[in-house]
Design a protein around this motif. Structure first.
Motif, PDB file in Angstrom:
ATOM      1  N   UNK A   3     -26.174  34.090 -33.490  1.00 45.17           N
ATOM      2  CA  UNK A   3     -26.646  34.422 -32.148  1.00 45.17           C
ATOM      3  C   UNK A   3     -26.863  35.928 -32.077  1.00 45.17           C
ATOM      4  N   UNK A   4     -27.667  36.356 -31.128  1.00 46.84           N
ATOM      5  CA  UNK A   4     -27.917  37.786 -30.972  1.00 46.84           C
ATOM      6  C   UNK A   4     -27.278  38.300 -29.694  1.00 46.84           C
ATOM      7  N   UNK A   5     -26.934  39.577 -29.713  1.00 45.08           N
ATOM      8  CA  UNK A   5     -26.328  40.238 -28.566  1.00 45.08           C
ATOM      9  C   UNK A   5     -27.360  41.122 -27.882  1.00 45.08           C
ATOM     10  N   UNK A   6     -27.379  41.058 -26.562  1.00 48.60           N
ATOM     11  CA  UNK A   6     -28.228  41.935 -25.765  1.00 48.60           C
ATOM     12  C   UNK A   6     -27.383  42.507 -24.630  1.00 48.60           C
ATOM     13  N   UNK A   7     -27.958  43.422 -23.878  1.00 44.00           N
ATOM     14  CA  UNK A   7     -27.253  43.984 -22.722  1.00 44.00           C
ATOM     15  C   UNK A   7     -26.936  42.919 -21.678  1.00 44.00           C
ATOM     16  N   UNK A   8     -27.624  41.781 -21.722  1.00 40.85           N
ATOM     17  CA  UNK A   8     -27.349  40.687 -20.778  1.00 40.85           C
ATOM     18  C   UNK A   8     -25.951  40.111 -20.957  1.00 40.85           C
ATOM     19  N   UNK A   9     -25.327  40.340 -22.108  1.00 32.91           N
ATOM     20  CA  UNK A   9     -23.991  39.800 -22.360  1.00 32.91           C
ATOM     21  C   UNK A   9     -22.878  40.618 -21.708  1.00 32.91           C
ATOM     22  N   UNK A  10     -23.171  41.837 -21.274  1.00 35.51           N
ATOM     23  CA  UNK A  10     -22.148  42.676 -20.645  1.00 35.51           C
ATOM     24  C   UNK A  10     -21.585  41.952 -19.426  1.00 35.51           C
ATOM     25  N   UNK A  11     -20.260  41.842 -19.390  1.00 30.78           N
ATOM     26  CA  UNK A  11     -19.571  41.173 -18.295  1.00 30.78           C
ATOM     27  C   UNK A  11     -19.246  39.715 -18.565  1.00 30.78           C
ATOM     28  N   UNK A  12     -19.806  39.136 -19.627  1.00 30.25           N
ATOM     29  CA  UNK A  12     -19.530  37.732 -19.946  1.00 30.25           C
ATOM     30  C   UNK A  12     -18.171  37.594 -20.617  1.00 30.25           C
ATOM     31  N   UNK A  13     -17.545  36.437 -20.403  1.00 31.54           N
ATOM     32  CA  UNK A  13     -16.291  36.123 -21.082  1.00 31.54           C
ATOM     33  C   UNK A  13     -16.564  35.897 -22.563  1.00 31.54           C
ATOM     34  N   UNK A  14     -15.606  36.311 -23.377  1.00 24.78           N
ATOM     35  CA  UNK A  14     -15.629  36.032 -24.808  1.00 24.78           C
ATOM     36  C   UNK A  14     -14.519  35.021 -25.056  1.00 24.78           C
ATOM     37  N   UNK A  19     -11.994  27.596 -26.909  1.00 23.38           N
ATOM     38  CA  UNK A  19     -12.206  27.886 -25.501  1.00 23.38           C
ATOM     39  C   UNK A  19     -11.214  28.842 -24.883  1.00 23.38           C
ATOM     40  N   UNK A  20     -10.328  29.436 -25.692  1.00 23.83           N
ATOM     41  CA  UNK A  20      -9.351  30.396 -25.184  1.00 23.83           C
ATOM     42  C   UNK A  20     -10.048  31.715 -24.879  1.00 23.83           C
ATOM     43  N   UNK A  21      -9.852  32.214 -23.657  1.00 21.75           N
ATOM     44  CA  UNK A  21     -10.490  33.467 -23.260  1.00 21.75           C
ATOM     45  C   UNK A  21      -9.847  34.641 -23.984  1.00 21.75           C
ATOM     46  N   UNK A  35     -15.355  44.460 -26.810  1.00 24.14           N
ATOM     47  CA  UNK A  35     -14.730  43.441 -25.973  1.00 24.14           C
ATOM     48  C   UNK A  35     -13.424  43.990 -25.416  1.00 24.14           C
ATOM     49  N   UNK A  36     -13.290  43.950 -24.086  1.00 23.82           N
ATOM     50  CA  UNK A  36     -12.074  44.392 -23.417  1.00 23.82           C
ATOM     51  C   UNK A  36     -11.134  43.195 -23.308  1.00 23.82           C
ATOM     52  N   UNK A  37      -9.988  43.225 -24.001  1.00 22.40           N
ATOM     53  CA  UNK A  37      -9.097  42.069 -24.001  1.00 22.40           C
ATOM     54  C   UNK A  37      -8.293  41.891 -22.714  1.00 22.40           C
ATOM     55  N   UNK A  38      -8.176  42.930 -21.912  1.00 20.59           N
ATOM     56  CA  UNK A  38      -7.387  42.872 -20.678  1.00 20.59           C
ATOM     57  C   UNK A  38      -8.132  43.553 -19.534  1.00 20.59           C
ATOM     58  N   UNK A  70     -24.203  31.943 -24.358  1.00 21.63           N
ATOM     59  CA  UNK A  70     -24.750  31.263 -23.183  1.00 21.63           C
ATOM     60  C   UNK A  70     -24.105  31.891 -21.969  1.00 21.63           C
ATOM     61  N   UNK A  71     -23.465  31.062 -21.141  1.00 20.25           N
ATOM     62  CA  UNK A  71     -22.711  31.598 -20.013  1.00 20.25           C
ATOM     63  C   UNK A  71     -21.506  32.396 -20.495  1.00 20.25           C
ATOM     64  N   UNK A  72     -21.051  32.074 -21.714  1.00 18.73           N
ATOM     65  CA  UNK A  72     -19.960  32.777 -22.365  1.00 18.73           C
ATOM     66  C   UNK A  72     -20.402  33.150 -23.774  1.00 18.73           C
ATOM     67  N   UNK A  73     -19.709  34.111 -24.361  1.00 17.46           N
ATOM     68  CA  UNK A  73     -19.922  34.473 -25.755  1.00 17.46           C
ATOM     69  C   UNK A  73     -18.849  33.731 -26.545  1.00 17.46           C
ATOM     70  N   UNK A  74     -19.278  32.824 -27.417  1.00 20.02           N
ATOM     71  CA  UNK A  74     -18.341  31.958 -28.135  1.00 20.02           C
ATOM     72  C   UNK A  74     -18.311  32.336 -29.610  1.00 20.02           C
ATOM     73  N   UNK A  75     -17.089  32.631 -30.095  1.00 17.91           N
ATOM     74  CA  UNK A  75     -16.905  33.022 -31.481  1.00 17.91           C
ATOM     75  C   UNK A  75     -16.835  31.803 -32.389  1.00 17.91           C
ATOM     76  N   UNK A  76     -17.211  31.990 -33.641  1.00 13.87           N
ATOM     77  CA  UNK A  76     -17.124  30.938 -34.637  1.00 13.87           C
ATOM     78  C   UNK A  76     -15.670  30.556 -34.867  1.00 13.87           C
TER      79      UNK A  76
END
Length: 79
Positions: A3-14, A19-21, A35-38, A70-76
């Motif tokens: 997947x690619x990252x764009x500025x649109x991802x800023x503010x999305x949950x990782x 599914x753990x945030x 990514x800000x963990x807290x 998508x609505x979230x950034x999901x790691x492998x």
């Protein structure tokens, strides 16, 4: 193809593959996201309005670590 990252991802949950945030995207630069963990409530709001920021507690996620965006950034799951 990762997947690619764009500025649109800023503010999305990782989240991880289960599914753990893990935090929110604080800043995107090239193929990397800080990514800000807290995140505080203020940091959530600042990210949503586009006031990107990065601090010493953030960790880096690269595009090759992503499963999908998508609505979230999901790691492998195989990291």
């Amino acid at each position: 193809m990762p997947a690619t990252l764009t500025d649109d991802e800023v503010g999305k949950k990782v989240v991880d593959a289960e599914g753990k945030e893990l935090g929110i995207v604080a800043k995107v630069e090239g193929q990397r996201a800080a990514v800000d963990p807290n995140p505080s409530v203020a940091e959530h709001v600042m990210a949503k309005v586009g006031w990107e920021g990065e601090d010493e507690e953030d960790y880096i996620v690269t595009e090759d670590m992503l499963d999908r965006v998508g609505d979230e950034v999901i790691l492998r799951g195989d990291l």
